[in-house]
Structures are given as C-alpha cells and as structure tokens.
Design an enzyme around this catalytic site. Structure first.
Site, short mmCIF file in Angstrom:
data_model
loop_
_atom_site.label_atom_id
_atom_site.label_comp_id
_atom_site.label_asym_id
_atom_site.label_seq_id
_atom_site.Cartn_x
_atom_site.Cartn_y
_atom_site.Cartn_z
CB THR A 21 34.44 35.59 73.80
OG1 THR A 21 34.83 35.35 72.45
CG2 THR A 21 35.23 34.70 74.74
CB CYS A 26 39.77 30.43 70.43
SG CYS A 26 39.73 30.47 68.63
CG HIS A 43 38.17 34.80 70.92
ND1 HIS A 43 36.84 34.50 71.03
CD2 HIS A 43 38.72 33.77 70.24
CE1 HIS A 43 36.60 33.35 70.41
NE2 HIS A 43 37.73 32.90 69.93
#
Length: 154
Positions: A21, A26, A43
């Site tokens: 990811t 985040c 995520h």
C-alpha cells in the site's frame, strides 16, 4: 502475487504473496502470524467511524482492527500468535502549526484499537512529513518501508 490495498481497504493473504500500500497521513495496520505465514493490512484513513458508514470498515481504525482480525482468523491465523506493526501517519498537510495533525491522530487511534484487542505494536515507522510505500511479505512477515530513496525494514 502482490495484493495492492487501496485507501480505506483491507487485504489478507498467505505465503508466498505480499501485500502493498501507499501511505501519506493514513496508517497501515499490519498483523502477521509467523507460524501459519498468514497476514493482513488495513489502510485506515481516519481514527473513528460514523455509524452511517458501516460499509467501509477498513477506512477507520476502530472498525478496521476487528475486521482485519476476523478475516485473518477465517483464513487460518491464530489470534494469540499475531504480531502487530504500523506504518504511516505522516503530517502531509502541515499548513501551519495550528493545523490538525490527522496522521498523529491515526497513529494514536491505531495503537489504541490494537491495545483494546490485546495486541501491542512490535515495531513501527510512523510520523514524519513524507509518504511511504509499505510492503508486507507473507513469506516471513518482513515489512519493507520505502520513503523516497530510503528503504528500511520494520
């Protein structure tokens, strides 16, 4: 195979695959069972969910942790053998010193939610002011972090 996890999503898998990811403010919540070689990554985008958004459990720390746990156990992971790691939470939008640090709030919420289910963070790469790419190897549980030209393992 490389499973790419998008913002607000959750990915789980088994060896020999990997999960990847890209993060800014985040946070990636990573859980791995070394014995079974099963792991997953959530995520998360924000610390706390709203009841009106129950369709996206991966988007929030408070809903992502239980959902990730459930998916991993269904895949065969042993809850008592899971190792937790986190990455991300950069201060990407620092316009001034009074701005809300979403990254820091995401880091704190992720740790709090893991603690609620009896998991402590064994290692992390959090904060800073730049985004990072995170890759979880399901062969060995190694998490590789790339920030610009810097590469490290947690």
């Amino acid at each position: 195979m490389v499973l790419k996890v998008k913002m607000g999503d959750i990915g789980v898998g088994k060896s020999p695959d990997s999960i990847e990811t890209l993060l800014g403010s985040c946070v990636a919540i990573i859980l791995y069972d070394r014995g079974k070689k099963i792991g997953g990554l959530a995520h998360i985008m924000l610390p706390k969910s709203r009841e009106s958004d129950s369709k996206s459990p991966g988007k929030y720390a408070d809903t992502a942790v239980p959902e990730l746990l459930e998916r991993l156990v269904k895949l065969g992971a042993r809850r008592d053998k899971l190792v937790a790691k986190i990455a991300g939470g950069a201060a990407m939008f620092k316009a001034n010193t009074n701005s809300i640090d979403v990254g820091k709030k995401n880091i704190d919420a992720s740790k709090d939610e893991l603690k609620k289910v009896g998991l402590r963070v064994s290692s992390e790469d959090t904060g800073g002011e730049s985004g990072r790419t995170v890759v979880l190897s399901l062969k060995d549980g190694n998490v590789t972090i790339r920030k610009g030209n810097e590469v490290k393992n947690i």
